[in-house]
Design a protein around this motif. Structure first.
Motif, PDB file in Angstrom:
ATOM      1  N   PRO A 253       0.811  -1.228   0.000  1.00 10.52           N
ATOM      2  CA  PRO A 253       0.000   0.000   0.000  1.00 10.52           C
ATOM      3  C   PRO A 253       0.837   1.268   0.000  1.00 10.52           C
ATOM      4  O   PRO A 253       0.443   2.285  -0.592  1.00 10.52           O
ATOM      5  CB  PRO A 253      -0.844  -0.120   1.273  1.00 10.52           C
ATOM      6  CG  PRO A 253      -0.159  -1.123   2.122  1.00 10.52           C
ATOM      7  CD  PRO A 253       0.511  -2.068   1.174  1.00 10.52           C
ATOM      8  N   ILE A 254       2.016   1.224   0.631  1.00 11.26           N
ATOM      9  CA  ILE A 254       2.885   2.404   0.628  1.00 11.26           C
ATOM     10  C   ILE A 254       3.409   2.673  -0.778  1.00 11.26           C
ATOM     11  O   ILE A 254       3.499   3.834  -1.212  1.00 11.26           O
ATOM     12  CB  ILE A 254       4.046   2.210   1.625  1.00 11.26           C
ATOM     13  CG1 ILE A 254       3.510   2.251   3.064  1.00 11.26           C
ATOM     14  CG2 ILE A 254       5.124   3.265   1.424  1.00 11.26           C
ATOM     15  CD1 ILE A 254       4.564   2.013   4.123  1.00 11.26           C
ATOM     16  N   ALA A 255       3.751   1.619  -1.521  1.00 11.64           N
ATOM     17  CA  ALA A 255       4.211   1.787  -2.905  1.00 11.64           C
ATOM     18  C   ALA A 255       3.108   2.373  -3.780  1.00 11.64           C
ATOM     19  O   ALA A 255       3.356   3.269  -4.603  1.00 11.64           O
ATOM     20  CB  ALA A 255       4.683   0.442  -3.463  1.00 11.64           C
ATOM     21  N   ASN A 256       1.887   1.899  -3.600  1.00 12.77           N
ATOM     22  CA  ASN A 256       0.763   2.453  -4.347  1.00 12.77           C
ATOM     23  C   ASN A 256       0.574   3.928  -4.028  1.00 12.77           C
ATOM     24  O   ASN A 256       0.327   4.745  -4.915  1.00 12.77           O
ATOM     25  CB  ASN A 256      -0.517   1.679  -4.009  1.00 12.77           C
ATOM     26  CG  ASN A 256      -0.692   0.425  -4.843  1.00 12.77           C
ATOM     27  OD1 ASN A 256      -1.254   0.454  -5.931  1.00 12.77           O
ATOM     28  ND2 ASN A 256      -0.184  -0.688  -4.334  1.00 12.77           N
ATOM     29  N   TYR A 257       0.678   4.247  -2.752  1.00 13.22           N
ATOM     30  CA  TYR A 257       0.520   5.644  -2.329  1.00 13.22           C
ATOM     31  C   TYR A 257       1.599   6.525  -2.947  1.00 13.22           C
ATOM     32  O   TYR A 257       1.329   7.643  -3.405  1.00 13.22           O
ATOM     33  CB  TYR A 257       0.571   5.705  -0.803  1.00 13.22           C
ATOM     34  CG  TYR A 257       0.368   7.081  -0.216  1.00 13.22           C
ATOM     35  CD1 TYR A 257      -0.512   7.996  -0.790  1.00 13.22           C
ATOM     36  CD2 TYR A 257       1.058   7.468   0.930  1.00 13.22           C
ATOM     37  CE1 TYR A 257      -0.704   9.245  -0.236  1.00 13.22           C
ATOM     38  CE2 TYR A 257       0.866   8.716   1.497  1.00 13.22           C
ATOM     39  CZ  TYR A 257      -0.008   9.602   0.904  1.00 13.22           C
ATOM     40  OH  TYR A 257      -0.194  10.853   1.451  1.00 13.22           O
ATOM     41  N   GLY A 258       2.831   6.029  -2.985  1.00 12.06           N
ATOM     42  CA  GLY A 258       3.922   6.821  -3.528  1.00 12.06           C
ATOM     43  C   GLY A 258       3.754   7.133  -5.005  1.00 12.06           C
ATOM     44  O   GLY A 258       3.932   8.273  -5.439  1.00 12.06           O
ATOM     45  N   VAL A 259       3.403   6.122  -5.804  1.00  6.47           N
ATOM     46  CA  VAL A 259       3.224   6.340  -7.244  1.00  6.47           C
ATOM     47  C   VAL A 259       2.006   7.239  -7.503  1.00  6.47           C
ATOM     48  O   VAL A 259       2.040   8.123  -8.367  1.00  6.47           O
ATOM     49  CB  VAL A 259       3.077   5.002  -7.986  1.00  6.47           C
ATOM     50  CG1 VAL A 259       2.836   5.228  -9.477  1.00  6.47           C
ATOM     51  CG2 VAL A 259       4.324   4.149  -7.784  1.00  6.47           C
ATOM     52  N   LEU A 260       0.936   7.021  -6.739  1.00  8.53           N
ATOM     53  CA  LEU A 260      -0.241   7.871  -6.880  1.00  8.53           C
ATOM     54  C   LEU A 260       0.095   9.325  -6.589  1.00  8.53           C
ATOM     55  O   LEU A 260      -0.326  10.238  -7.314  1.00  8.53           O
ATOM     56  CB  LEU A 260      -1.342   7.379  -5.930  1.00  8.53           C
ATOM     57  CG  LEU A 260      -2.633   8.204  -5.887  1.00  8.53           C
ATOM     58  CD1 LEU A 260      -3.356   8.147  -7.230  1.00  8.53           C
ATOM     59  CD2 LEU A 260      -3.539   7.706  -4.770  1.00  8.53           C
ATOM     60  N   ALA A 261       0.869   9.557  -5.530  1.00  2.72           N
ATOM     61  CA  ALA A 261       1.258  10.919  -5.171  1.00  2.72           C
ATOM     62  C   ALA A 261       2.142  11.550  -6.239  1.00  2.72           C
ATOM     63  O   ALA A 261       2.025  12.745  -6.530  1.00  2.72           O
ATOM     64  CB  ALA A 261       1.979  10.914  -3.824  1.00  2.72           C
ATOM     65  N   LEU A 262       3.035  10.761  -6.832  1.00  2.84           N
ATOM     66  CA  LEU A 262       3.909  11.270  -7.893  1.00  2.84           C
ATOM     67  C   LEU A 262       3.087  11.762  -9.080  1.00  2.84           C
ATOM     68  O   LEU A 262       3.306  12.871  -9.596  1.00  2.84           O
ATOM     69  CB  LEU A 262       4.877  10.169  -8.335  1.00  2.84           C
ATOM     70  CG  LEU A 262       5.748  10.469  -9.556  1.00  2.84           C
ATOM     71  CD1 LEU A 262       6.654  11.655  -9.292  1.00  2.84           C
ATOM     72  CD2 LEU A 262       6.559   9.242  -9.948  1.00  2.84           C
ATOM     73  N   ILE A 263       2.140  10.968  -9.506  1.00  3.25           N
ATOM     74  CA  ILE A 263       1.315  11.341 -10.653  1.00  3.25           C
ATOM     75  C   ILE A 263       0.440  12.540 -10.325  1.00  3.25           C
ATOM     76  O   ILE A 263       0.329  13.490 -11.111  1.00  3.25           O
ATOM     77  CB  ILE A 263       0.444  10.149 -11.087  1.00  3.25           C
ATOM     78  CG1 ILE A 263       1.337   8.985 -11.559  1.00  3.25           C
ATOM     79  CG2 ILE A 263      -0.523  10.545 -12.197  1.00  3.25           C
ATOM     80  CD1 ILE A 263       0.594   7.687 -11.758  1.00  3.25           C
TER      81      ILE A 263
END
Length: 436
Positions: A253-263
């Motif tokens: 979930p942290i990886a998903n959050y990071g990529v979502l935040a980047l975009i």
């Protein structure tokens, strides 16, 4: 049955949290014009994107270096002291930003805010502590609504109060307002952060279990361990960071959050840049006031969408299905279409944030590690958000300057990242409801 939300404490948390988007978003309508007026680019408007991206990213660079420390510290000394330090940092930063007349002064003011501010991660921990499985998603749903409110208000006064000596010469006729034309919107943000500071001192109730004074709050149960196979809550102490970093159910979930935040951050950094860039260079040439109105309209529409539809959608289909559907939806629309269609399509994105907050909270091994969990996620988010504005605005300027893919290379890169997020979303586990 759903447990009723702790409305009084939740309202206070959301009010203080509103300080974050307001302090971040109010600069967007005028930051490009400010860079131009300071002569940083040497008269070359095509380079504005490089410098705007650096300034917008430095807050997240400094936050990435310190947010885990603040979140970890909040697991030991409590949430309230950390929140107060963060609000002081925002006030000081906004005040200094309004008085900055050089590039490095702007840089320093943004770094102050990031280094002293770990409030977003701490606030998510507070929400995780005052809710349970039955109402956690409903509580987290208010976070994007609050950010939408801040996103609506901040650009409106950021663009509307810029250069007050031009709009209201009878009230702002002194030389100070000519020398510091963007100080007025900055001082508005200072006052709001200061008000939130005193509001927190007077009314905020400590939510960290080991620091609570009220026995009824100590009886709340954190019922998520069995759902994701996390360790039981035997220990009344935070789990070591190394253990969390090695836990698959924590890092996905942290990886998903990071990529979502980047975009997401790249998108919102590109919008004001595209709006402010002169027409002859490939932008729309809009004024700071017009940019503020457009972004405020988006914030209003986004907030209405979250209030009317998001909770029902999550309850009906579940967290994982909603997250996967939302990130796939983002791949469809072309990013360079008309402004209103572009903003309209983005209103669905905040549902993904609501869901990923729930995943991160429920992945915590125990309630005493919530600060560290959200600190890790906020560190990842801060790193990607730091990369987002600088990368995408610089790539925008680079694409325009060298006419790569007719100036549209930046949008191709964004599309590739969206596809990566779709793949990552498929790795999220199914969350079981109570009784299943």
């Amino acid at each position: 049955m759903k447990t009723p939300l702790p409305k009084t404490q939740l309202r206070l948390v959301l009010f203080v949290l509103c300080t974050e988007p307001m302090s971040a978003q109010y600069v967007f309508p005028f930051i490009n014009q400010l860079i131009k007026e300071l002569g940083i680019t040497g008269g070359d408007d095509r380079k504005i994107g490089y410098y705007a991206g650096v300034i917008e990213s430095l807050f997240f660079v400094s936050q990435a270096l310190t947010v885990l420390y603040w979140s970890r510290l909040s697991d030991h000394i409590g949430r309230k002291p950390i929140l107060l330090v963060g609000l002081v940092g925002l006030s000081l930063s906004n005040f200094c930003f309004g008085l900055s007349r050089t590039f490095w002064a702007l840089v320093a003011s943004r770094c102050i805010a990031g280094a002293l501010n770990g409030n977003v991660g701490v606030m998510k921990s507070v929400i995780g502590e005052i809710t349970d499985d039955t109402n956690m998603a409903q509580a987290f749903l208010f976070l994007p609504i609050v950010f939408s409110v801040g996103t609506s208000i901040a650009p409106l006064y950021g663009g509307g109060l810029a250069k007050p000596h031009d709009r209201w010469p009878e009230l702002f006729s002194g030389s100070f307002w000519v020398q510091y034309p963007y100080f007025l919107p900055c001082i508005v943000s200072v006052l709001f952060a200061a008000f939130s500071f005193f509001f927190t001192i007077l009314f905020f109730e400590e939510s960290l279990p080991s620091k609570r004074c009220r026995k009824d709050m100590q009886s709340e149960v954190f019922r998520t361990d069995a759902q994701l196979g996390a360790p039981t809550d035997k220990d009344a102490s935070p789990v070591p960071i190394r253990t969390l970093l090695k836990t698959y159910s924590v890092m996905i979930p942290i990886a998903n959050y990071g990529v979502l935040a980047l975009i997401d951050m790249g998108f919102f950094a590109l919008l004001p840049l595209l709006y402010a860039t002169p027409v002859e260079v490939g932008g729309l040439g809009l004024s700071p006031l017009a940019i503020g109105l457009y972004m405020s309209a988006f914030g209003v529409g986004d907030g209405l969408f979250q209030m009317l539809f998001a909770a029902r959608v999550i309850d009906r289909f579940g967290e994982r299905k909603v997250f996967c559907a939302v990130v796939q939806k983002k791949v469809g629309p072309a990013i360079w279409i008309l402004i209103f269609a572009q903003l309209l399509s983005w209103t669905m994105v905040n549902i993904a944030y609501v869901v990923v907050y729930v995943f991160i909270t429920k992945a915590s091994p125990n309630k005493h590690s919530l600060g560290t969990m959200h600190g890790l996620s906020q560190t990842t988010s801060s790193i990607t958000k730091a990369l987002g504005p600088a990368t995408f605005t610089s790539l925008f300027a680079f694409s325009k300057e060298y006419n790569l893919l007719e100036g549209n290379l930046v949008y191709v890169v964004l599309l590739i990242l969206l596809c990566l997020l779709v793949i990552l979303s498929r790795c999220l586990p199914e969350l079981k409801k109570d009784g299943e």
